[in-house]
Structure formats: structure tokens, C-alpha cells
Scaffold this active site. Structure first.
Site, PDB file in Angstrom:
ATOM      1  N   ASP A  12       0.826  -1.212   0.000  1.00  0.00           N
ATOM      2  CA  ASP A  12       0.000   0.000   0.000  1.00  0.00           C
ATOM      3  C   ASP A  12       0.863   1.266   0.000  1.00  0.00           C
ATOM      4  O   ASP A  12       1.962   1.276   0.545  1.00  0.00           O
ATOM      5  CB  ASP A  12      -0.916  -0.015   1.236  1.00  0.00           C
ATOM      6  CG  ASP A  12      -2.043   0.986   1.104  1.00  0.00           C
ATOM      7  OD1 ASP A  12      -2.411   1.349  -0.029  1.00  0.00           O
ATOM      8  OD2 ASP A  12      -2.568   1.413   2.160  1.00  0.00           O
ATOM      9  N   GLY A  13       0.338   2.296  -0.624  1.00  0.00           N
ATOM     10  CA  GLY A  13       1.002   3.605  -0.580  1.00  0.00           C
ATOM     11  C   GLY A  13       1.511   4.102  -1.922  1.00  0.00           C
ATOM     12  O   GLY A  13       2.135   5.178  -1.990  1.00  0.00           O
ATOM     13  N   GLY A  15      -0.172   5.304  -4.538  1.00  0.00           N
ATOM     14  CA  GLY A  15      -0.848   6.531  -4.966  1.00  0.00           C
ATOM     15  C   GLY A  15      -0.259   7.752  -4.266  1.00  0.00           C
ATOM     16  O   GLY A  15       0.084   8.753  -4.907  1.00  0.00           O
ATOM     17  N   TRP A  17       2.641   8.030  -2.881  1.00  0.00           N
ATOM     18  CA  TRP A  17       4.031   8.229  -3.322  1.00  0.00           C
ATOM     19  C   TRP A  17       4.045   9.022  -4.630  1.00  0.00           C
ATOM     20  O   TRP A  17       4.809   9.977  -4.793  1.00  0.00           O
ATOM     21  CB  TRP A  17       4.719   6.872  -3.519  1.00  0.00           C
ATOM     22  CG  TRP A  17       6.211   6.967  -3.729  1.00  0.00           C
ATOM     23  CD1 TRP A  17       7.179   6.843  -2.772  1.00  0.00           C
ATOM     24  CD2 TRP A  17       6.888   7.215  -4.975  1.00  0.00           C
ATOM     25  NE1 TRP A  17       8.416   6.996  -3.341  1.00  0.00           N
ATOM     26  CE2 TRP A  17       8.278   7.228  -4.692  1.00  0.00           C
ATOM     27  CE3 TRP A  17       6.470   7.431  -6.281  1.00  0.00           C
ATOM     28  CZ2 TRP A  17       9.249   7.440  -5.669  1.00  0.00           C
ATOM     29  CZ3 TRP A  17       7.430   7.647  -7.266  1.00  0.00           C
ATOM     30  CH2 TRP A  17       8.798   7.652  -6.955  1.00  0.00           C
ATOM     31  N   HIS A  29       2.217   3.844  -8.948  1.00  0.00           N
ATOM     32  CA  HIS A  29       1.979   2.433  -9.285  1.00  0.00           C
ATOM     33  C   HIS A  29       3.142   1.877 -10.107  1.00  0.00           C
ATOM     34  O   HIS A  29       3.587   0.757  -9.902  1.00  0.00           O
ATOM     35  CB  HIS A  29       0.668   2.289 -10.074  1.00  0.00           C
ATOM     36  CG  HIS A  29      -0.555   2.598  -9.253  1.00  0.00           C
ATOM     37  ND1 HIS A  29      -0.761   2.031  -8.014  1.00  0.00           N
ATOM     38  CD2 HIS A  29      -1.616   3.414  -9.479  1.00  0.00           C
ATOM     39  CE1 HIS A  29      -1.905   2.480  -7.523  1.00  0.00           C
ATOM     40  NE2 HIS A  29      -2.439   3.330  -8.386  1.00  0.00           N
ATOM     41  N   GLU A  59     -12.642  -4.377  -3.722  1.00  0.00           N
ATOM     42  CA  GLU A  59     -13.131  -3.005  -3.471  1.00  0.00           C
ATOM     43  C   GLU A  59     -12.424  -1.976  -4.354  1.00  0.00           C
ATOM     44  O   GLU A  59     -12.916  -0.850  -4.507  1.00  0.00           O
ATOM     45  CB  GLU A  59     -12.923  -2.637  -1.994  1.00  0.00           C
ATOM     46  CG  GLU A  59     -13.882  -3.315  -1.033  1.00  0.00           C
ATOM     47  CD  GLU A  59     -13.565  -4.790  -0.827  1.00  0.00           C
ATOM     48  OE1 GLU A  59     -12.376  -5.157  -0.816  1.00  0.00           O
ATOM     49  OE2 GLU A  59     -14.520  -5.590  -0.709  1.00  0.00           O
ATOM     50  N   LEU A 122       9.947 -20.899  -5.838  1.00  0.00           N
ATOM     51  CA  LEU A 122       9.109 -19.925  -5.122  1.00  0.00           C
ATOM     52  C   LEU A 122       7.750 -19.888  -5.802  1.00  0.00           C
ATOM     53  O   LEU A 122       7.660 -19.864  -7.028  1.00  0.00           O
ATOM     54  CB  LEU A 122       9.752 -18.523  -5.206  1.00  0.00           C
ATOM     55  CG  LEU A 122       8.862 -17.338  -4.803  1.00  0.00           C
ATOM     56  CD1 LEU A 122       8.547 -17.366  -3.312  1.00  0.00           C
ATOM     57  CD2 LEU A 122       9.528 -15.996  -5.157  1.00  0.00           C
ATOM     58  N   ARG A 172       2.289  -4.878   5.952  1.00  0.00           N
ATOM     59  CA  ARG A 172       1.530  -3.854   5.238  1.00  0.00           C
ATOM     60  C   ARG A 172       2.323  -2.556   5.269  1.00  0.00           C
ATOM     61  O   ARG A 172       2.628  -2.024   6.340  1.00  0.00           O
ATOM     62  CB  ARG A 172       0.153  -3.607   5.853  1.00  0.00           C
ATOM     63  CG  ARG A 172      -0.597  -2.514   5.077  1.00  0.00           C
ATOM     64  CD  ARG A 172      -2.008  -2.232   5.546  1.00  0.00           C
ATOM     65  NE  ARG A 172      -2.660  -1.329   4.596  1.00  0.00           N
ATOM     66  CZ  ARG A 172      -3.908  -1.412   4.189  1.00  0.00           C
ATOM     67  NH1 ARG A 172      -4.695  -2.336   4.687  1.00  0.00           N
ATOM     68  NH2 ARG A 172      -4.394  -0.546   3.319  1.00  0.00           N
ATOM     69  N   SER A 180      -7.997  -4.611   5.222  1.00  0.00           N
ATOM     70  CA  SER A 180      -8.613  -4.328   3.919  1.00  0.00           C
ATOM     71  C   SER A 180      -9.049  -5.599   3.176  1.00  0.00           C
ATOM     72  O   SER A 180      -8.774  -5.763   1.994  1.00  0.00           O
ATOM     73  CB  SER A 180      -7.661  -3.493   3.045  1.00  0.00           C
ATOM     74  OG  SER A 180      -7.320  -2.288   3.696  1.00  0.00           O
TER      75      SER A 180
HETATM   76  C1  IPE Z   1      -5.372  -2.617  -0.098  1.00  0.00           C
HETATM   77  O1  IPE Z   1      -5.070  -1.279  -0.264  1.00  0.00           O
HETATM   78  C2  IPE Z   1      -5.399  -3.310  -1.427  1.00  0.00           C
HETATM   79  C3  IPE Z   1      -4.127  -3.443  -2.098  1.00  0.00           C
HETATM   80  C4  IPE Z   1      -2.966  -3.096  -1.653  1.00  0.00           C
HETATM   81  C5  IPE Z   1      -4.212  -4.037  -3.401  1.00  0.00           C
HETATM   82  P1  IPE Z   1      -6.213  -0.178  -0.367  1.00  0.00           P
HETATM   83  O2  IPE Z   1      -5.532   1.104  -0.522  1.00  0.00           O
HETATM   84  O3  IPE Z   1      -7.210  -0.563  -1.379  1.00  0.00           O
HETATM   85  O4  IPE Z   1      -6.897  -0.277   1.067  1.00  0.00           O
HETATM   86  P2  IPE Z   1      -7.867   0.743   1.800  1.00  0.00           P
HETATM   87  O5  IPE Z   1      -8.994   1.061   0.850  1.00  0.00           O
HETATM   88  O6  IPE Z   1      -7.079   1.960   2.124  1.00  0.00           O
HETATM   89  O7  IPE Z   1      -8.313   0.030   3.026  1.00  0.00           O
HETATM   90  C1  IPE Z   2      -1.798   0.164  -3.304  1.00  0.00           C
HETATM   91  O1  IPE Z   2      -1.521   1.501  -3.354  1.00  0.00           O
HETATM   92  C2  IPE Z   2      -1.924  -0.419  -4.674  1.00  0.00           C
HETATM   93  C3  IPE Z   2      -3.306  -0.719  -5.065  1.00  0.00           C
HETATM   94  C4  IPE Z   2      -4.363  -0.713  -4.305  1.00  0.00           C
HETATM   95  C5  IPE Z   2      -3.496  -1.067  -6.454  1.00  0.00           C
HETATM   96  P1  IPE Z   2      -2.673   2.588  -3.320  1.00  0.00           P
HETATM   97  O2  IPE Z   2      -3.064   2.893  -4.720  1.00  0.00           O
HETATM   98  O3  IPE Z   2      -3.779   2.178  -2.440  1.00  0.00           O
HETATM   99  O4  IPE Z   2      -1.906   3.831  -2.712  1.00  0.00           O
HETATM  100  P2  IPE Z   2      -2.478   4.858  -1.657  1.00  0.00           P
HETATM  101  O5  IPE Z   2      -2.850   4.072  -0.445  1.00  0.00           O
HETATM  102  O6  IPE Z   2      -3.648   5.521  -2.287  1.00  0.00           O
HETATM  103  O7  IPE Z   2      -1.336   5.774  -1.408  1.00  0.00           O
HETATM  104 MG    MG Z   3      -4.120   2.478  -0.437  1.00  0.00          MG
END
Ligand code: IPE
Ligand code: IPE
Ligand code: MG
Length: 224
Positions: A12-13, A15, A17, A29, A59, A122, A172, A180
Site C-alpha cells: 500500500d502507498g 498513490g 508516493w 503504481h 473493493e 518460489l 503492510r 482491507s
Molecule cells: C489494499 O489497499 C489493497 C491493495 C494493496 C491491493 P487499499 O488502498 O485498497 O486499502 P484501503 O482502501 O485503504 O483500506
Molecule cells: C496500493 O496503493 C496499490 C493498489 C491498491 C493497487 P494505493 O493505490 O492504495 O496507494 P495509496 O494508499 O492511495 O497511497
Molecule cells: Mg491504499
């Protein structure tokens, strides 16, 4: 010392970044793919047999179409360019989640799974259109259809993760402490590590630190 068979990661993170660096979520991404490659290498080095990566949740369809298209385009480029190398390195790719994408993506996923099926070094489980609640509903429906008893074993055998040991640890990134809808059944006794860094900033050193810490953790499984 605990042995590590299976690591699961909520990547996660991306977006945030991308916004921080170039005001573009999609850039994050793209950058996140580099971390995926580093972590795969490191997982092999550490002789870990299973790596489960959360790439797209049930989701995540709520996101803008442009971002979703970008993500699947990225997946297509990644798999097309990497699958032969995966195969050479004896990596097996398995998709967990319902494959209800475009024909092009579905075919690519099926082809990649088939090509790498016999690889034993793996196993990467890529969670795509994955949601744990959906997986559990799916499992119960399978059990009903086959008219078998609901037991821990029959549920286990009906999940997408059939025959895969439960994750020893979950990581995470992205400074958020929630699951999530990821592997709710399978994580019952996993050690959980929440990392502040955003996924594109996460590196081998961070990963190895977590693995070392995990190895020293006393796991009780209800015992003392
Ligand atoms: C969880 O991240 C899903 C993935 C990393 C693919 P999200 O960014 O979708 O989670 P929420 O919505 O913040 O809980
Ligand atoms: C996780 O990163 C990747 C996916 C869910 C595809 P996010 O896209 O959720 O990044 P943030 O949490 O918005 O920074
Ligand atoms: Mg996210």
C-alpha cells in the site's frame, strides 16, 4: 528460530508516493513495480517458498476508471515481459481471486499460470480482484454444492489458497493499520508488521529487518 515458509504483503502507498513526487498516482503504481522485483529477489535469497502479494482488491473497482485501466495495463506489461524470466528462475505464478477481467488479461493470466505450474523454487500468489469475504462465500458455496460437512479442513480446502500454508507473517506498508479484506481466514495466527514507508520506498533492508525480527518472535498459538 522460526522458519519462514510464507510471507504475505499488502503493498500500500503507491498513490500517495506518486502524488508526493510528481502529482500523479499512476507514477506511484509504476514505481511500485520496482519494489515488487526487489522483494521477489530477496524472497528467493531468503529461501522462502511462498509470497502472496495483494495487487487489486474486490473493493478497488470503486476507483476511477483511468486508474484501473492504468493498473491492468501495468500488469499486462509486467507479466508479458517477466514471465519467461520467472520460469527460468523456477518461480510459479498463481492468481488468487476471481479472474473476471478482459479476455486479453484472463488469457495472459491463465497462460502465465500454466507455463510456470511445475516450478518449485518460489510460488508467487498474486491477489487480483481478491476479497477475503468473497473467497469465504465462494468456499461455503463449494462445500454446499458438494454436500460435505463444514469443518476447518473442508473450508481450508475450498479457499483460493488450497494447499498453501498460512502466511507466517503479514507486512503492510503505507502507514495504515488495517487488513482491507485480505486473507481474513489465513491470517488467524500470522505475525503482523505495519510499516510506515510507502510501498515504492520499501526496500530489501526494510524487508530483511522484518524477517529477522519475525524469526526471533515467540509464537504461542494459544499455548504458553
Ligand atoms: C489494499 O489497499 C489493497 C491493495 C494493496 C491491493 P487499499 O488502498 O485498497 O486499502 P484501503 O482502501 O485503504 O483500506
Ligand atoms: C496500493 O496503493 C496499490 C493498489 C491498491 C493497487 P494505493 O493505490 O492504495 O496507494 P495509496 O494508499 O492511495 O497511497
Ligand atoms: Mg491504499
Amino acid at each position: 528460530m522460526n522458519h519462514i515458509k510464507h510471507v504475505a504483503i499488502i503493498m500500500d502507498g503507491n498513490g500517495r508516493w506518486g502524488i508526493k513526487h510528481k502529482n500523479s498516482r499512476n507514477l506511484g503504481h509504476k514505481e511500485g513495480i520496482k519494489t515488487v522485483e526487489k522483494i521477489i529477489k530477496s524472497t528467493i535469497k531468503n529461501k522462502i517458498k511462498y509470497l502472496t502479494l495483494y495487487a487489486f482488491s474486490t473493493e478497488n473497482w470503486k476507483r476511477p476508471k483511468k486508474e484501473i485501466n492504468f493498473l491492468f495495463n501495468l500488469l499486462e506489461i509486467f507479466l508479458t515481459s517477466k514471465i519467461s524470466e520467472f520460469n527460468k528462475q523456477k518461480i510459479r505464478l498463481k492468481i488468487i481471486g476471481k479472474k473476471n477481467f478482459s479476455n486479453k488479461i484472463n488469457n495472459l493470466l491463465n497462460k502465465s499460470e500454466k507455463k510456470t505450474f511445475n516450478n518449485k523454487r518460489l510460488q508467487i500468489n498474486l491477489a487480483l480482484n481478491y476479497g477475503s469475504k468473497n473467497e469465504i462465500i465462494n468456499a461455503f458455496n463449494l462445500i454446499l454444492k458438494n454436500n460435505i460437512k463444514i469443518t476447518e479442513q473442508s473450508i481450508k480446502n475450498s479457499l483460493f489458497t488450497k494447499n498453501i500454508p498460512d502466511p507466517d507473517l503479514l507486512i503492510r506498508t503505507g502507514n495504515t493499520k488495517r487488513l482491507s479484506n485480505f486473507l481474513l481466514w489465513q491470517l488467524a495466527y500470522s505475525e503482523i508488521f505495519f510499516v510506515k514507508k510507502l510501498w515504492p520506498d520499501f526496500n530489501e533492508k526494510d524487508y530483511n529487518k522484518i524477517l529477522v525480527k519475525f524469526k526471533k518472535t515467540k509464537r504461542n498459538f494459544g499455548n504458553i
